[in-house]
Design a protein around this motif. Structure first.
Motif, mmCIF file in Angstrom:
data_model
loop_
_atom_site.group_PDB
_atom_site.id
_atom_site.type_symbol
_atom_site.label_atom_id
_atom_site.label_comp_id
_atom_site.label_asym_id
_atom_site.label_seq_id
_atom_site.Cartn_x
_atom_site.Cartn_y
_atom_site.Cartn_z
ATOM 1 N N GLN A 175 -5.843 -3.483 0.985
ATOM 2 C CA GLN A 175 -6.398 -2.705 2.016
ATOM 3 C C GLN A 175 -7.519 -3.454 2.802
ATOM 4 O OE1 GLN A 175 -7.674 1.375 0.549
ATOM 5 N NE2 GLN A 175 -5.764 2.006 1.505
ATOM 6 N N VAL A 222 -6.815 7.242 -4.491
ATOM 7 C CA VAL A 222 -6.052 7.900 -5.569
ATOM 8 C C VAL A 222 -4.879 8.444 -5.003
ATOM 9 C CG1 VAL A 222 -6.033 9.532 -7.404
ATOM 10 C CG2 VAL A 222 -8.042 8.036 -7.186
ATOM 11 N N ILE A 223 -5.074 9.035 -3.687
ATOM 12 C CA ILE A 223 -3.854 9.578 -3.262
ATOM 13 C C ILE A 223 -2.819 8.480 -3.081
ATOM 14 C CG2 ILE A 223 -3.107 10.732 -0.804
ATOM 15 C CD1 ILE A 223 -5.606 11.875 -0.861
ATOM 16 N N ASP A 224 -3.221 7.403 -2.441
ATOM 17 C CA ASP A 224 -2.441 6.466 -2.258
ATOM 18 C C ASP A 224 -1.489 5.513 -3.535
ATOM 19 O OD1 ASP A 224 -2.433 6.045 0.496
ATOM 20 O OD2 ASP A 224 -4.213 4.912 0.551
ATOM 21 N N CYS A 225 -2.284 5.974 -4.622
ATOM 22 C CA CYS A 225 -1.800 5.451 -5.780
ATOM 23 C C CYS A 225 -0.994 6.266 -6.669
ATOM 24 C CB CYS A 225 -2.861 5.000 -6.729
ATOM 25 S SG CYS A 225 -3.416 3.327 -6.240
ATOM 26 N N THR A 226 -0.732 7.694 -6.134
ATOM 27 C CA THR A 226 -0.263 8.709 -6.987
ATOM 28 C C THR A 226 0.647 9.547 -5.972
ATOM 29 O OG1 THR A 226 -1.857 10.263 -6.499
ATOM 30 C CG2 THR A 226 -2.133 8.698 -8.411
ATOM 31 N N PHE A 227 1.440 10.491 -6.570
ATOM 32 C CA PHE A 227 2.118 11.215 -5.808
ATOM 33 C C PHE A 227 1.760 12.557 -5.596
ATOM 34 C CE2 PHE A 227 4.925 8.422 -7.965
ATOM 35 C CZ PHE A 227 5.687 7.970 -7.141
ATOM 36 N N PHE A 228 0.251 12.793 -5.486
ATOM 37 C CA PHE A 228 -0.444 14.195 -5.296
ATOM 38 C C PHE A 228 -1.227 13.940 -4.044
ATOM 39 C CE2 PHE A 228 -0.630 13.941 -10.069
ATOM 40 C CZ PHE A 228 0.409 14.740 -10.062
ATOM 41 N N THR A 229 -1.303 15.282 -3.514
ATOM 42 C CA THR A 229 -1.891 15.414 -2.357
ATOM 43 C C THR A 229 -3.469 15.572 -2.733
ATOM 44 O OG1 THR A 229 -1.660 17.616 -2.363
ATOM 45 C CG2 THR A 229 -0.284 16.456 -1.014
ATOM 46 N N MET A 280 -3.350 2.241 -13.611
ATOM 47 C CA MET A 280 -4.067 2.658 -12.608
ATOM 48 C C MET A 280 -5.103 1.868 -11.987
ATOM 49 S SD MET A 280 -3.625 5.599 -11.216
ATOM 50 C CE MET A 280 -4.205 6.642 -9.940
ATOM 51 N N LEU A 331 -4.833 -2.193 -4.569
ATOM 52 C CA LEU A 331 -4.610 -1.417 -3.438
ATOM 53 C C LEU A 331 -5.730 -1.773 -2.658
ATOM 54 C CD1 LEU A 331 -3.512 0.907 -1.801
ATOM 55 C CD2 LEU A 331 -5.107 2.361 -3.048
ATOM 56 N N ARG A 348 0.245 7.459 10.033
ATOM 57 C CA ARG A 348 -0.083 8.047 8.804
ATOM 58 C C ARG A 348 -0.051 9.409 8.880
ATOM 59 N NH1 ARG A 348 -2.580 5.673 4.832
ATOM 60 N NH2 ARG A 348 -4.044 7.120 3.433
ATOM 61 N N GLU A 369 -4.228 18.574 -4.661
ATOM 62 C CA GLU A 369 -3.806 18.838 -6.377
ATOM 63 C C GLU A 369 -4.617 17.530 -7.014
ATOM 64 O OE1 GLU A 369 1.028 19.091 -5.609
ATOM 65 O OE2 GLU A 369 0.205 17.193 -4.871
ATOM 66 N N ILE A 389 0.663 -1.401 -0.014
ATOM 67 C CA ILE A 389 0.124 0.044 0.032
ATOM 68 C C ILE A 389 0.763 1.139 -0.018
ATOM 69 C CG2 ILE A 389 -1.565 1.242 1.354
ATOM 70 C CD1 ILE A 389 -2.753 -1.512 2.183
ATOM 71 N N ARG A 442 -3.753 -0.996 -10.264
ATOM 72 C CA ARG A 442 -3.376 -0.595 -8.881
ATOM 73 C C ARG A 442 -4.337 -0.184 -7.970
ATOM 74 N NH1 ARG A 442 0.441 4.702 -9.778
ATOM 75 N NH2 ARG A 442 1.005 3.700 -11.982
ATOM 76 N N LEU A 443 -5.377 0.350 -8.424
ATOM 77 C CA LEU A 443 -6.455 0.651 -7.539
ATOM 78 C C LEU A 443 -7.247 -0.925 -7.010
ATOM 79 C CD1 LEU A 443 -8.295 3.443 -9.309
ATOM 80 C CD2 LEU A 443 -7.427 3.556 -7.174
ATOM 81 N N ILE A 465 2.688 1.642 -3.606
ATOM 82 C CA ILE A 465 1.873 0.929 -4.737
ATOM 83 C C ILE A 465 2.200 2.191 -5.663
ATOM 84 C CG2 ILE A 465 -0.399 2.037 -4.038
ATOM 85 C CD1 ILE A 465 -1.269 -0.855 -5.313
ATOM 86 N N ARG A 466 2.430 3.471 -5.341
ATOM 87 C CA ARG A 466 2.445 4.602 -6.186
ATOM 88 C C ARG A 466 3.781 4.321 -7.287
ATOM 89 N NH1 ARG A 466 1.811 8.861 -2.040
ATOM 90 N NH2 ARG A 466 1.231 7.406 -0.922
ATOM 91 N N LYS A 489 7.897 17.718 -0.336
ATOM 92 C CA LYS A 489 7.227 18.576 -1.338
ATOM 93 C C LYS A 489 7.904 19.886 -1.197
ATOM 94 C CE LYS A 489 3.506 15.869 -3.326
ATOM 95 N NZ LYS A 489 2.315 15.864 -3.692
#
Lengths: 887, 178
Positions: A167, B7-14, A156, A163, A183, B17, A146, A159-160, A149-150, A194
């Motif tokens: 989860q 989606v947050i978990d799958c990407t590098f975005f907040t 996608m 995930l 978390r 964003e 988890i 992945r979803l 996964i990114r 960032k």
């Protein structure tokens, strides 16, 4: 045992199948999770109840183990699982099924791993022990998945889906994913990363924005190649250096004199003599730097010889000398340091990288570009840089008649030496003649200006001639440029020589003149006082001081020299600017607009547009700097003029090159370091250092002008300071230091140090070469060894998954049975927990593990795309590494 | 929006964003894309609309970028894929991930190898076809010679990754800010 490695996969499969395969609406899942979270408190009692049977189980588990070991382990275990255990039991039903599923998958294998009953209890224990550990591990793995996964190169949707499954799995066993704190902390960390990246980016942008003209130069570079840009970079560097020199000169000499020294008109040296006053403001006079200009702060003669000025007791004469010497010291240091730094860059590889073209191809486009104009520039620059590399490559590939080439090169050098010798003799001849002419008065216009005419003719004819001869040599354009620079430099040295020769002639006559004027001046002063007392008939009365404009002056040779340099610099500026205006701009305009009504194609044919003359411009800059170094001591204002010149020339030439020139026919890459330019500059620096030091050390300063008037030698000012301002022991110290007995050993020591450092650097260079060779060999070896593309690795599979319409094909089922010849893995429970999470890295390890020659069999078939085969890490993919060495 | 968690978990975005990205996505085709994502509507935006985004408009590889991130290979992007694209191209994405997608992008004929044809296309796009055919030939050959480790005259992903992992400016150039 190997079954146990298998187990997690099995569990996953079973559990995965027990849930609906179709994607559950996320909302539902989230709701479920929410209720789960809320339900945690209610579950507490159940959990406690559950705990009891577990301890019982544990007890049975521990049966038959050594007491001590058991107790220790138990303690450890308990500590480790303290947090986890209750959670695992939270949803009893599901977890039970999972456990049973696990048992199902393990139990059938039990007999095969051990068929004796003697250690059955041990077996059972390790099974359930391992079971728990495995479950934990499984959860950990899912969590890792988890988290990571990114980083997976999956579609996608896949992945979803994964995930979600992960989860849910984790939820089942652990409740809410992760600890709330962790978390948050993770989110915080991500945010800070960032922010930090953004800050770094902004800072970088700011720093780039601070580099002057970076964009201008980049623009020129993208259209004309790095060789032309290297001139502008050199110009910018020069500007920086001159700015510092300007700071020194104005801060320590000019401004103190203006602010704290006597004002204009107070003493003779600061006043225009009466004879010149009528014409002192004429334009032509001012343009010759006579009149008011001559008696201004721009020139040496204006400065007073007061030891200290102002309330600060600023020692202006000392400061003047120090700045004069410091200019050279600073320039020398800067040039040498820059050269060393450049050599570092040049030595640091990059030039002959293994991947010149590949990197250009795949990393040169900047995906950030979103502006049409920038994009156009980028296209141009990429094309240019490809062309540069192509020229280099063609040069490497050229196979030629080496004998003919050699012969032509020798011939070319012979011709050029001849023409250089000829022009050298011509200069010598002309200088001789001009000395003859100097004694005569009846000179025609030609005879008067013979030297200038010859010099400019030489400067006009020789460079193109050299360029034509250089065609014979057929060097790479970069090397050809160096030769051209060196040759024209040699030619221009003649210029310098004649100029200095004429100057010293002038100085010598002035010095002779001065002696007589000095006497006359003193005599006139006496006369004035005598007359005054006689007229007043009062020998006691002090006469009012003579009007400074009337005092008889010496010729002040320093100011004359200064004026000479300033004039030269200014005329140089005019000539070079006019050349650009006429030679480039007018030509471009004519070619462009007359082309509409001309009988042949002007743009492609004869006149065409001009190319940027790198060698001429660089040498112009270098020699100009030589003039500045020589003249700055006699005309402090010269540095200011030069700063203005460089500043304007930056803009002017940038404009001119973009507007009127075309790129060279063969755009070539500049050498990584600008050290050739720097080398020329260093040479010129030494050449200009000599005359200045000579005058400071040997010639007597003028008696009535400049900060050193009244001294025998200019450097006496230092002696004076040592005597008067420093404590006595410093004087003795200096006298000791000046002792030849000390100086000679010091010089010897330095020579030894140079020798030592030189040999050390040579040794380093050798080892550097050796290492480079080794690297190349290693690369070749790697190429040979990697004869086989390992298609059975995860990344290839992922890549194939990324082919259109592939993402929702279920991952290939794991192989039901392992090849029996495979050795059992020694520690199943210790498989790295990160295996799933770090898929990419792991694959990379596999793919790049070329250092281990046993890792791969020899090539037997060409690599090709591979259908959905065994899952990662399953079966042969894994087993291969364990097989017997192929060779 | 609930979608974001996943989606947050799958990407590098907040979260923010992604919301902004959704705004952009919606902007591209207001009539196609609903603002409400609770029912996971199945909508896709065609390539022609996406490559007109200012972030992509000047990119010579814009079509390839969009195509390689689309499920169908034709460049129709669902919102998830859209987010995925900018996530991979964001500066937080690791080099390995970027390398994989860079490989996809430069693989014009989608055969998981960069062959000469692909390289020629890449080069022509990079230089706006200003090089002569001989020069193109030379460059492509040199590129393959440099990076091809297994001697099959085309670049597999292993070759590509080996080459790109040492490139100094790959990370700095292969990203898009949005």
């Amino acid at each position: 045992m190997r079954r146990k490695t298998k187990l997690p996969g099995g569990v996953e499969e079973q559990t995965g199948r027990s849930w609906p395969r179709n994607v559950v609406a996320m909302m539902m899942r989230m709701k479920a999770r929410m209720s789960l979270l809320r339900g945690r408190e209610e579950e507490q009692p159940i959990r406690r109840k559950e705990a009891k049977p577990r301890t019982v189980m544990r007890r049975t588990v521990m049966w038959g183990k050594e007491r001590r070991e058991r107790r220790e382990e138990g303690r450890k275990e308990r500590r480790r699982k303290k947090k986890r255990r209750p959670r695992v039991r939270r949803t009893p039903l599901n977890s039970l099924t999972v456990v049973y599923a696990g048992f199902d998958s393990v139990c059938p294998f039990l007999p095969s791993s051990s068929d004796s009953n003697s250690n059955s209890s041990e077996e059972e224990e390790s099974m359930s022990e391992g079971e728990m550990a495995r479950l934990m591990e499984e959860v950990e793995e899912k969590k890792k998945l988890i988290a990571n996964i990114r980083n997976k190169p999956w579609r996608m949707q896949r992945r979803l889906k994964l995930l979600k499954e992960a989860q849910e799995f984790v939820d089942k066993f652990e409740g809410a994913l992760g600890k709330g704190k962790g978390r948050k902390w993770y989110a915080y960390k991500v945010m800070m990363t960032k922010k930090w990246i953004k800050f770094q980016r902004d800072f970088e942008n700011f720093r780039t924005a601070c580099i002057p003209w970076e964009r201008k130069i980049k623009e020129v570079e993208s259209h004309f190649g790095s060789s032309v840009a290297s001139y502008f970079i050199f110009l910018r560097w020069m500007y920086g250096m001159n700015l510092v020199l300007f700071g020194f000169t104005f801060g320590l000499v000019v401004i103190p004199e203006v602010l704290m020294g006597l004002p204009y008109g107070s003493i003779p040296r600061k006043t225009v003599p009466r004879a010149e006053q009528d014409t002192a403001q004429d334009y032509s006079v001012l343009m010759d730097f006579n009149g008011y200009c001559k008696y201004s702060v721009l020139f040496y003669g204006y400065y007073n010889d007061q030891r200290t000025v102002g309330v600060l007791k600023f020692r202006l004469p000392l400061s003047y000398l120090m700045v004069g010497i410091g200019t050279f010291g600073y320039s020398l240091m800067l040039v040498i340091r820059t050269m060393a730094k450049n050599a570092d860059v040049g030595g640091g590889d990059g030039e002959d990288s293994d991947f010149t073209f590949a990197w250009k191809m795949f990393t040169s486009w900047d995906y950030l570009i979103g502006n049409a104009e920038t994009a156009d520039n980028k296209y141009a620059s990429i094309t240019t840089s490809f062309k540069e590399s192509i020229v280099d490559e063609q040069e490497n590939q050229k196979d030629e008649n080496i004998h003919l080439r050699r012969f032509l090169r020798v011939l070319a050098n012979f011709l050029i030496t001849c023409s250089l010798g000829g022009s050298g003799y011509l200069i010598y001849f002309v200088v001789k003649r001009s000395q003859e002419f100097a004694t005569r008065d009846d000179l025609s216009w030609y005879e008067k200006n013979e030297m200038e005419i010859v010099m400019s003719l030489l400067g006009l004819v020789c460079p193109p001639l050299f360029e034509t001869i250089a065609e014979l040599e057929d060097y790479h354009p970069r090397i050809a440029l160096k030769w051209q620079l060196g040759r024209i430099f040699a030619l221009f040295l003649g210029n310098l020589y004649t100029f200095l020769f004429a100057l010293f002639d002038e100085v010598n006559t002035k010095l002779e003149e001065e002696q007589s004027i000095k006497n006359a001046s003193i005599w006139a002063m006496k006369e004035y006082y005598a007359n005054y007392s006689r007229l007043m008939n009062d020998s006691e009365a002090t006469p009012p001081p003579m009007d400074p404009a009337d005092v008889i002056r010496g010729p002040c040779w320093e100011t004359a020299v200064g004026i000479e340099f300033v004039k030269l610099t200014v005329s140089d500026i005019q000539v070079s600017y006019l050349t650009i205006l006429i030679g480039d701009f007018a030509r471009a305009v004519i070619v462009r607009f007359l082309n509409y009504c001309w009988c042949w194609d002007l743009e492609a044919g004869f006149p065409s547009y001009g190319e940027f003359d790198i060698s001429g411009n660089v040498l112009g800059l270098v020699f100009n700097q030589g003039m500045i170094w020589m003249g700055a001591f006699y005309a402090p204002g010269l540095v200011g003029i030069n700063v203005l010149r460089l500043l304007s020339s930056m803009y002017y030439q940038c404009w001119a090159v973009m507007a009127t020139n075309v790129p060279h026919e063969r755009v070539f890459k500049a050498s990584k370091s600008n050290n050739f330019y720097m080398g020329l500059l260093l040479l010129v620096l030494f050449l200009s250092l000599l005359p200045v030091v000579y005058t400071i050390m040997t010639l007597p300063p003028s008696f009535d002008c400049g900060p050193f008037s009244g001294k025998d030698k200019m450097f006496d000012i230092i002696m004076e300071t040592i005597d008067l301002d420093l404590p006595a022991f410093m004087g003795t110290l200096f006298s000791y230091a000046a002792n030849p007995g000390l100086i000679i050993p010091a010089v010897l020591l330095m020579v030894l140090a140079i020798y030592y450092l030189n040999s050390v650097s040579e040794a380093y260079q050798n080892s550097n070469m050796e290492l480079k060779k080794k690297m190349k060999m290693a690369r070749d070896e790697e190429k040979n060894r990697r004869n086989n593309a390992d298609t059975t690795n995860q990344v290839m599979k992922d890549l194939e998954d990324l082919l259109p319409n592939r993402s929702l094909i279920p991952p290939a089922p794991p192989e039901p049975e392992k090849p029996p010849e495979q050795e059992p893995k020694p520690k199943p429970t210790k498989t790295k927990p990160g295996t799933a999470g770090k898929g990419v890295n792991l694959q990379k390890d596999v793919a790049l593990a070329s250092s281990n020659p046993n890792a791969r069999g020899p090539v037997s078939r060409p690599p090709g795309p591979r259908g959905p085969g065994p899952g990662p890490g399953a079966g042969p993919g894994r087993g291969r590494g364990r097989g017997p060495p192929p060779r | 929006m609930i979608l974001h968690r996943c989606v947050i978990d799958c990407t590098f975005f907040t979260r923010k964003e992604i919301l902004r990205l959704h705004g952009r996505y919606h902007e591209l085709a207001p009539h196609l894309v609903p603002m409400d994502y609770t029912n996971e509507p199945d909508c896709k935006i065609p390539l022609a609309l996406i490559v007109n985004m200012p972030e992509l408009k000047e990119n010579p590889f814009r079509n390839r970028i969009v195509e390689s991130f689309s499920e169908d290979g034709m460049g129709n992007l669902s919102f998830n894929e859209f987010v995925d694209m900018f996530s991979v191209l964001s500066e937080m994405a690791p080099r390995e991930l970027k390398a994989i997608y860079a490989f996809k992008i430069y693989d014009f004929n989608v055969d998981n190898y960069l062959c000469k044809e692909d390289l020629e296309k890449t080069l022509n796009k990079l230089t706006k076809e200003e090089l002569t055919p001989e020069e193109v030939e030379l460059v492509c050959e040199k590129t393959i010679e440099e990076a091809d480790l297994d001697g099959d005259h085309k670049l597999s992903f292993a070759d590509f990754e080996n080459m790109i992992s040492r490139a100094p400016d790959f990370l700095s150039t292969f990203h898009i800010r949005i």
